[in-house]
Design a protein around this motif. Structure first.
Motif, short mmCIF file in Angstrom:
data_model
loop_
_atom_site.label_atom_id
_atom_site.label_comp_id
_atom_site.label_asym_id
_atom_site.label_seq_id
_atom_site.Cartn_x
_atom_site.Cartn_y
_atom_site.Cartn_z
N ASN A 125 30.12 143.94 81.72
CA ASN A 125 29.11 142.91 81.95
C ASN A 125 29.46 141.67 81.12
O ASN A 125 29.81 141.79 79.94
N VAL A 126 29.36 140.50 81.72
CA VAL A 126 29.67 139.24 81.05
C VAL A 126 28.47 138.30 81.17
O VAL A 126 27.88 138.18 82.25
N LYS A 174 23.38 142.97 90.50
CA LYS A 174 24.64 142.73 89.83
C LYS A 174 24.58 141.62 88.77
O LYS A 174 25.46 141.51 87.92
N ALA A 192 30.81 139.67 76.22
CA ALA A 192 31.27 140.69 77.16
C ALA A 192 30.96 142.06 76.59
O ALA A 192 31.14 142.30 75.38
N TYR A 224 31.46 146.26 77.36
CA TYR A 224 32.09 147.33 78.13
C TYR A 224 31.45 148.66 77.75
O TYR A 224 31.45 149.05 76.59
N GLN A 283 26.42 138.54 84.62
CA GLN A 283 27.04 139.14 85.79
C GLN A 283 27.77 140.43 85.43
O GLN A 283 28.48 140.49 84.42
N THR A 284 27.58 141.46 86.25
CA THR A 284 28.35 142.69 86.12
C THR A 284 29.62 142.54 86.93
O THR A 284 29.59 142.48 88.17
N ILE A 285 30.77 142.46 86.22
CA ILE A 285 32.05 142.24 86.89
C ILE A 285 32.46 143.48 87.68
O ILE A 285 32.83 143.41 88.84
N TRP A 286 32.43 144.61 87.01
CA TRP A 286 32.52 145.88 87.71
C TRP A 286 31.61 146.85 87.00
O TRP A 286 30.89 146.46 86.09
#
Length: 492
Positions: free
Chosen positions: A384-385, A345, A471, A473, A377-380
């Motif tokens: 990814n941020v 993640k 970020a 998406y 980090q992959t938030i969902w």
């Protein structure tokens, strides 16, 4: 009198001095016979390497005796070549390697592409090459590693700025520095301070604040189309800096310690037949000695006692070691500790670094503390941020002045042939309430070198924060939206 330059020799303490010889050659494509530019040629197991020019030719110093060269080029297989002690001119042919054609590089805006799909010249320098025989300014470590890139600078002590010329002269009046980009965000590389006829010092540039231990790679983009996305700021080319991050499935703690030594090498070629004085006569009183402190137009050196500007008598004999006795050996120590980890993640890496560099000019040096943090980090599933923060706290003491004469300690070069530099010390009147300068010649603008190092104040503190957040998406496997925000703040 001949003009003389002071050169600095960088010695890595764990390397023994070896005799060297010059090696020339050319690296070619095995099929077409055409030269391969930017190929890396290095001596196996040694810190001797260079990059080939546009026509594939190269020339560099190697240890005496037989050596083994390791030649690499993107898209070609690595080749080892044994070179006998009497071989000086080589022709090296490389074969294409299909396993290397898919090498991934970082291009404009931080986008990763396969090297074979890029339509312009790209040279990648791994971070490991920047930390071996390191400089206090990482830009100097690019010298000799990238074809068409020239790095020069001034002898302004540790942390001084580097002049980088890429893609040739873009203007008749000036040649600007390429744009530096860290993790996709442009960085301020302004040179702080400048020297002129009446004063000034080199206070370093932007890239000098970056710790080499935090760099994963530096990629040089030389084509006009490579830098087009950055606009006019990239008119002189682009150098992409990718910082290190944590590795998936590991938890690592690393400690990197490095020590180097700077030393002044005396290549002057002064005459030591005639001594201090004018019109063929040596000084006979204090006023005459003061008027000729930097002039060697006197009589022949004969060892007799001669008066100086301080009223004392000294031998009228040649003094040949003023440079070695005035300048000191300048050690530099760098210690970096980092921790990093990664999962499916995301990942992180945090590093703390300390640099303590002494200048060869006494009572001068640089100290720098650096904190670097990388988080990805992959938030969902589709978002990814990533965050990068680099904080620098730098303190320099009595940075060398580089003017024509005022406050420039390098006036030590202008002493008459029989004057020992030690009689200038401490450079100021110990009995004077304000510690006024001890004059040593008739030019009031040429400062006593010992006055500069003992009473001079040219201290600079710098706090700098470089930050970037991005970020991304992913709408599909082939379509995404990405945004970046960068922040670069310097307080001198």
């Amino acid at each position: 009198m001949k003009h003389c330059k002071l050169l600095f020799l960088l010695l890595v303490i764990n390397l023994a001095a070896v005799a060297q010889r010059e090696l020339h050659g050319v690296v070619r494509d095995a099929k077409s016979g055409s030269g391969l530019p930017s190929a890396t040629v290095k001596v196996q197991g040694k810190q001797f390497q260079t990059a080939t020019k546009e026509d594939g030719s190269f020339s560099f110093s190697v240890p005496s005796g037989s050596v083994t060269l390791e030649v690499t080029f993107v898209g070609y297989g690595t080749k080892s070549v044994s070179v006998g002690e009497n071989e000086n001119d080589l022709i090296i042919a490389l074969d294409e390697s299909t396993s290397e054609l898919s090498q991934v590089i970082v291009t404009a805006l931080g986008i990763s592409k396969e090297a074979r799909k890029v339509g312009y010249s790209v040279t990648k320098v791994d971070g490991g090459a920047l930390t071996q025989a390191r400089e206090s300014n990482v830009a100097y470590s690019l010298s000799g590693r990238v074809a068409g890139l020239n790095v020069s600078g001034v002898t302004g002590g540790p942390g001084s700025s580097a002049k980088i010329l890429l893609r040739g002269m873009t203007s008749i009046t000036q040649a600007g520095s390429p744009l530096f980009v860290i993790n996709g965000v442009p960085m301020d590389n302004t040179q702080r301070g400048a020297s002129g006829e009446w004063g000034g010092a080199d206070n370093g540039d932007g890239i000098a604040n970056i710790n080499p231990d935090d760099i994963e790679s530096m990629t040089v983009l030389k084509g006009a189309s490579a830098s087009a996305l950055y606009g006019t700021r990239a008119a002189n080319g682009v150098i992409l800096v990718t910082t290190k991050s944590g590795k998936k499935g590991t938890f690592s703690v690393e400690l990197n310690s490095n020590a180097t030594i700077d030393k002044a090498i005396d290549f002057t070629d002064y005459q030591y037949v005639y001594g201090q004085g004018q019109n063929g006569a040596k000084p006979t009183n204090v006023n005459e000695a003061l008027a000729s402190g930097r002039l060697s137009w006197g009589s022949r050196l004969d060892g007799s006692q001669t008066i100086q500007w301080n009223g004392n008598q000294y031998p009228y004999s040649a003094v040949t070691d003023n440079i070695s006795k005035f300048y000191r050996t300048g050690p530099s120590f760098t210690n970096t500790v980092s921790v990093g980890s990664g999962t499916d993640k995301g990942n992180f890496r945090l590093s703390l670094s300390n640099l303590d560099a002494k200048s060869i000019m006494p009572n001068s040096g640089l100290k720098r503390n650096t904190v670097n943090l990388n988080i990805n980090q992959t938030i969902w599933e589709k978002l990814n941020v990533s965050v990068m923060l680099n904080y620098v706290d730098e303190r320099s003491k009595n940075r060398p002045r580089l003017s024509d004469g005022p406050q420039n300690a390098n006036n030590i070069f202008f002493l008459a042939a029989n004057v020992d530099q030690s009689i200038l010390a401490p450079g100021y009147d110990l009995n004077s309430p304000n510690g006024s300068e001890t004059k040593w010649n008739d030019n009031i603008y040429e400062t006593n070198p010992y006055f500069v190092i003992n009473r001079g104040i040219n201290d600079l503190e710098r706090k700098r924060l470089i930050g970037a957040i991005s970020a991304r998406y992913n709408f599909t496997d082939w379509l995404y939206l990405q945004g970046r925000l960068g922040y670069d703040y310097t307080n001198d």
